[in-house]
Design an enzyme around this catalytic site. Sequence first.
Site, PDB file in Angstrom:
ATOM      1  N   HIS A  41     -12.644   3.232  -0.028  1.00 32.55           N
ATOM      2  CA  HIS A  41     -12.557   2.108   1.068  1.00 32.55           C
ATOM      3  C   HIS A  41     -13.325   0.940   0.748  1.00 32.55           C
ATOM      4  O   HIS A  41     -13.775   0.368   1.496  1.00 32.55           O
ATOM      5  CB  HIS A  41     -13.309   2.670   2.316  1.00 32.55           C
TER       6      HIS A  41
ATOM      7  N   ARG B  87      -2.623  -2.063  -3.369  1.00 29.76           N
ATOM      8  CA  ARG B  87      -3.947  -1.176  -3.323  1.00 29.76           C
ATOM      9  C   ARG B  87      -3.653  -0.152  -4.285  1.00 29.76           C
ATOM     10  O   ARG B  87      -2.730   0.533  -4.347  1.00 29.76           O
ATOM     11  CB  ARG B  87      -3.844  -0.942  -2.086  1.00 29.76           C
TER      12      ARG B  87
ATOM     13  N   GLU C  12      -7.942  -5.035   5.240  1.00 27.64           N
ATOM     14  CA  GLU C  12      -8.098  -4.659   3.854  1.00 27.64           C
ATOM     15  C   GLU C  12      -6.919  -5.393   3.354  1.00 27.64           C
ATOM     16  O   GLU C  12      -6.715  -5.809   2.048  1.00 27.64           O
ATOM     17  CB  GLU C  12      -7.881  -3.047   3.832  1.00 27.64           C
TER      18      GLU C  12
ATOM     19  N   ARG D 254     -11.144  16.229   7.027  1.00 30.02           N
ATOM     20  CA  ARG D 254     -12.064  16.504   5.893  1.00 30.02           C
ATOM     21  C   ARG D 254     -13.515  16.754   6.249  1.00 30.02           C
ATOM     22  O   ARG D 254     -14.189  16.162   7.351  1.00 30.02           O
ATOM     23  CB  ARG D 254     -12.173  15.296   4.873  1.00 30.02           C
TER      24      ARG D 254
ATOM     25  N   ASN E 112       1.039  -1.246  -0.032  1.00 29.38           N
ATOM     26  CA  ASN E 112      -0.040  -0.103   0.005  1.00 29.38           C
ATOM     27  C   ASN E 112       1.109   1.282   0.083  1.00 29.38           C
ATOM     28  O   ASN E 112       1.553   1.543   1.023  1.00 29.38           O
ATOM     29  CB  ASN E 112      -0.796  -0.185   1.288  1.00 29.38           C
TER      30      ASN E 112
END
Length: 403
Positions: A185, A96, A389, A246, A12
Amino acid sequence: MTANATRVLVLNSGSSSVKYQLLDMSSGTRLAVGLVERIGEETSRLSHTPLATGGDKRETEGPIADHEAALKAVAAELAADGLGLDSPELAAIGHRVVHGGLKFTAPTVIDDAVLKEIERLVPVAPLHNPANLTGIRTAQALRPDLPQVAVFDTAFHTTMPEYAARYAIDVETADAHRIRRYGFHGTSHAYVSRKTAALLGKDPSEVNVIVLHLGNGASASAVAGGRCVDTSMGLTPLEGLVMGTRSGDIDPAVTFHLRRVAGMSTDEIDVLLNKKSGLVGLCGDNDMREIRRRIDEGDERAALAFDVYIHRLKKYIGAYTAVLGRVDAVAFTAGVGENAAPVREAALAGLEELGMAVDASRNAVRSDEPRLISPDSARVAVAVVPTDEELEIAQQTYALVNA
């Protein structure tokens, strides 16, 4: 691929970091995990834990110039444990990739055409896809003979119906610039929705789940029978829930207002909404533990930030209940979702008429295992399901190269 090639290295690659895990897919066990951070700085750090040998975490500090140097350092750490990238047991490397657009709806073996398409999507993922590309190209240089597989964050959400994916703007303009809702996601939402169904003893095709991935980045999804039908993030990861830094959903005219009245540039507004908003914008902290501590001490700004966060979360739970029509489970996952009991309790408080409730004693339990936290009498199961993940990427990668 040889018969004993059962290992998958998951990479990743971020803009200044590389997370990695080496997994043995014959047993589902992790052989090594690690993180290279602050790439390009004098104070770069590599943390490596050799799980296969039961060794202690090793940490080294010093300048790591770029991603090529980072991956070479990772390869050296793995080799020191007898798990080198030259091992015949390594079947593939899974990467990823944040944005796959509409073209990539499943894990994909990487070739030149795939690389070009990922690069073409850089304008809609400027912070993520360039780093993902760097990681892929570096890994290819280290093992050009090995299958490299891209697993896309957006892929799980490509099943959204057109009416959920479209923005209500001029169609020609939207199509010309690939403006639509993609969602992110996805590997987490896919993994958690399947695990939730298993927790209920059902096949994913039988279960409707609202998945709440609550970390520093946060997103919700409505999953009907194993397929995503709506998700909170959009063209970029900015849309949707209130997050650590965010803003989530905001009136688009705020950007025009800031340009005209505050004289802010596009880049300054981008930084404001992505890095200086959300919880940190509301109260100066994006760590939910610290926010809860401040609330307990009577801090009003922290309390307001928490209330705004929960209000937005509750709105999405209600909206996705309407979208699904029937909800079998609500699943909390990721750092906040898995560990912050007050968030889970507050998010579902007052939703008893929707069949949703939290059992206080079950909610207070800390565990790394999937578990139910709703009362036995609840119409809708409420679950805490730790996401994985890396395992999801490894499983998709291994299944593809075997096929």
